[in-house]
Design a protein around this motif. Structure first.
Motif, PDB file in Angstrom:
ATOM      1  N   ASN A   5       0.807  -1.209   0.000  1.00  0.00           N
ATOM      2  CA  ASN A   5       0.000   0.000   0.000  1.00  0.00           C
ATOM      3  C   ASN A   5       0.849   1.273   0.000  1.00  0.00           C
ATOM      4  N   LEU A   6       2.126   1.155  -0.370  1.00  0.00           N
ATOM      5  CA  LEU A   6       3.006   2.308  -0.450  1.00  0.00           C
ATOM      6  C   LEU A   6       3.534   2.461  -1.870  1.00  0.00           C
ATOM      7  N   SER A   7       3.481   3.679  -2.394  1.00  0.00           N
ATOM      8  CA  SER A   7       4.003   3.941  -3.732  1.00  0.00           C
ATOM      9  C   SER A   7       5.529   3.969  -3.699  1.00  0.00           C
ATOM     10  N   ILE A   8       6.136   3.944  -4.863  1.00  0.00           N
ATOM     11  CA  ILE A   8       7.594   3.977  -4.963  1.00  0.00           C
ATOM     12  C   ILE A   8       8.146   5.249  -4.327  1.00  0.00           C
ATOM     13  N   THR A   9       7.519   6.385  -4.605  1.00  0.00           N
ATOM     14  CA  THR A   9       7.980   7.656  -4.047  1.00  0.00           C
ATOM     15  C   THR A   9       7.944   7.617  -2.525  1.00  0.00           C
ATOM     16  N   GLU A  10       6.861   7.122  -1.973  1.00  0.00           N
ATOM     17  CA  GLU A  10       6.747   7.058  -0.526  1.00  0.00           C
ATOM     18  C   GLU A  10       7.746   6.077   0.079  1.00  0.00           C
ATOM     19  N   ILE A  50      11.146  -1.226   2.646  1.00  0.00           N
ATOM     20  CA  ILE A  50      11.625  -2.461   2.021  1.00  0.00           C
ATOM     21  C   ILE A  50      10.460  -3.313   1.529  1.00  0.00           C
ATOM     22  N   PHE A  51       9.458  -3.494   2.384  1.00  0.00           N
ATOM     23  CA  PHE A  51       8.361  -4.401   2.054  1.00  0.00           C
ATOM     24  C   PHE A  51       7.184  -3.717   1.369  1.00  0.00           C
ATOM     25  N   GLY A  52       7.121  -2.379   1.389  1.00  0.00           N
ATOM     26  CA  GLY A  52       6.053  -1.657   0.709  1.00  0.00           C
ATOM     27  C   GLY A  52       4.703  -1.763   1.393  1.00  0.00           C
ATOM     28  N   ARG A  53       4.720  -2.117   2.659  1.00  0.00           N
ATOM     29  CA  ARG A  53       3.474  -2.288   3.411  1.00  0.00           C
ATOM     30  C   ARG A  53       3.544  -1.473   4.694  1.00  0.00           C
ATOM     31  N   CYS A  54       2.453  -0.777   4.988  1.00  0.00           N
ATOM     32  CA  CYS A  54       2.350  -0.029   6.230  1.00  0.00           C
ATOM     33  C   CYS A  54       1.060  -0.460   6.916  1.00  0.00           C
ATOM     34  N   TYR A  55       1.203  -1.100   8.077  1.00  0.00           N
ATOM     35  CA  TYR A  55       0.030  -1.624   8.769  1.00  0.00           C
ATOM     36  C   TYR A  55      -0.847  -0.509   9.325  1.00  0.00           C
ATOM     37  N   LEU A  56      -0.252   0.619   9.718  1.00  0.00           N
ATOM     38  CA  LEU A  56      -1.059   1.746  10.172  1.00  0.00           C
ATOM     39  C   LEU A  56      -1.946   2.248   9.041  1.00  0.00           C
ATOM     40  N   TRP A  57      -1.377   2.362   7.846  1.00  0.00           N
ATOM     41  CA  TRP A  57      -2.170   2.804   6.702  1.00  0.00           C
ATOM     42  C   TRP A  57      -3.235   1.777   6.352  1.00  0.00           C
ATOM     43  N   TRP A  59      -4.847  -0.109   8.518  1.00  0.00           N
ATOM     44  CA  TRP A  59      -5.928   0.089   9.490  1.00  0.00           C
ATOM     45  C   TRP A  59      -6.711   1.368   9.207  1.00  0.00           C
ATOM     46  N   LEU A  60      -6.042   2.401   8.658  1.00  0.00           N
ATOM     47  CA  LEU A  60      -6.706   3.663   8.332  1.00  0.00           C
ATOM     48  C   LEU A  60      -7.306   3.666   6.926  1.00  0.00           C
ATOM     49  N   ASN A  61      -7.158   2.545   6.213  1.00  0.00           N
ATOM     50  CA  ASN A  61      -7.683   2.384   4.854  1.00  0.00           C
ATOM     51  C   ASN A  61      -7.085   3.399   3.880  1.00  0.00           C
ATOM     52  N   LEU A  62      -5.788   3.647   3.991  1.00  0.00           N
ATOM     53  CA  LEU A  62      -5.063   4.524   3.078  1.00  0.00           C
ATOM     54  C   LEU A  62      -4.214   3.674   2.147  1.00  0.00           C
ATOM     55  N   ASP A  63      -4.033   4.151   0.915  1.00  0.00           N
ATOM     56  CA  ASP A  63      -3.286   3.357  -0.065  1.00  0.00           C
ATOM     57  C   ASP A  63      -2.693   4.269  -1.128  1.00  0.00           C
ATOM     58  N   SER A  64      -1.437   4.671  -0.971  1.00  0.00           N
ATOM     59  CA  SER A  64      -0.794   5.516  -1.972  1.00  0.00           C
ATOM     60  C   SER A  64      -0.356   4.704  -3.189  1.00  0.00           C
ATOM     61  N   CYS A  65      -0.202   3.409  -3.031  1.00  0.00           N
ATOM     62  CA  CYS A  65       0.172   2.543  -4.146  1.00  0.00           C
ATOM     63  C   CYS A  65      -0.956   2.487  -5.166  1.00  0.00           C
ATOM     64  N   GLN A  66      -2.172   2.342  -4.696  1.00  0.00           N
ATOM     65  CA  GLN A  66      -3.312   2.248  -5.602  1.00  0.00           C
ATOM     66  C   GLN A  66      -3.522   3.556  -6.354  1.00  0.00           C
ATOM     67  N   GLN A  67      -3.219   4.684  -5.716  1.00  0.00           N
ATOM     68  CA  GLN A  67      -3.336   5.970  -6.384  1.00  0.00           C
ATOM     69  C   GLN A  67      -2.336   6.078  -7.528  1.00  0.00           C
ATOM     70  N   THR A  74      -3.080  -4.464  -6.792  1.00  0.00           N
ATOM     71  CA  THR A  74      -3.380  -5.684  -6.041  1.00  0.00           C
ATOM     72  C   THR A  74      -2.386  -6.780  -6.381  1.00  0.00           C
ATOM     73  N   ASN A  75      -1.770  -6.683  -7.542  1.00  0.00           N
ATOM     74  CA  ASN A  75      -0.676  -7.574  -7.909  1.00  0.00           C
ATOM     75  C   ASN A  75       0.581  -7.028  -7.243  1.00  0.00           C
ATOM     76  N   ASP A  76       1.230  -7.814  -6.398  1.00  0.00           N
ATOM     77  CA  ASP A  76       2.383  -7.336  -5.643  1.00  0.00           C
ATOM     78  C   ASP A  76       3.503  -6.794  -6.519  1.00  0.00           C
ATOM     79  N   SER A  77       3.638  -7.278  -7.728  1.00  0.00           N
ATOM     80  CA  SER A  77       4.745  -6.838  -8.581  1.00  0.00           C
ATOM     81  C   SER A  77       4.518  -5.447  -9.147  1.00  0.00           C
ATOM     82  N   ALA A  78       3.299  -4.930  -9.106  1.00  0.00           N
ATOM     83  CA  ALA A  78       3.018  -3.627  -9.700  1.00  0.00           C
ATOM     84  C   ALA A  78       3.692  -2.502  -8.937  1.00  0.00           C
ATOM     85  N   CYS A  79       3.828  -2.649  -7.639  1.00  0.00           N
ATOM     86  CA  CYS A  79       4.401  -1.577  -6.824  1.00  0.00           C
ATOM     87  C   CYS A  79       5.863  -1.794  -6.497  1.00  0.00           C
TER      88      CYS A  79
END
Length: 80
Positions: A5-10, A50-57, A59-67, A74-79
């Motif tokens: 749920n994290l974009s490359i920039t983030e 490293i893993f591109g995942r933020c558990y706080l985000w 829980w808060l339903n935030l997703d900069s990767c999807q944006q 949803t495909n792990d390789s996309a991000c």
């Protein structure tokens, strides 16, 4: 396991900030509670990057990767 749920920039920003915060904390003359909290937070930022995942985000339903990547995120390789 949650989807990425994290974009490359983030991920880049989190890795840089995590390294800076961790290095600042461990280079202090004395490790007080503030330095320990900062060091742990810095390590978690690096792990998020490293893993591109933020558990706080998750829980808060935030997703900069999807944006950034739309429905392909949803495909792990996309991000990667």
């Amino acid at each position: 396991m949650i989807n990425q749920n994290l974009s490359i920039t983030e991920r880049i920003v989190r890795s840089i900030l995590g390294v800076i915060i961790t290095l600042w904390a461990i280079n202090q003359a004395e490790m007080n509670i503030l330095e320990w909290v900062a060091a742990i937070a810095g390590v978690f930022l690096v792990l998020n990057a490293i893993f591109g995942r933020c558990y706080l985000w998750f829980w808060l339903n935030l997703d900069s990767c999807q944006q950034s990547y739309g429905d392909n995120c949803t495909n792990d390789s996309a991000c990667n």
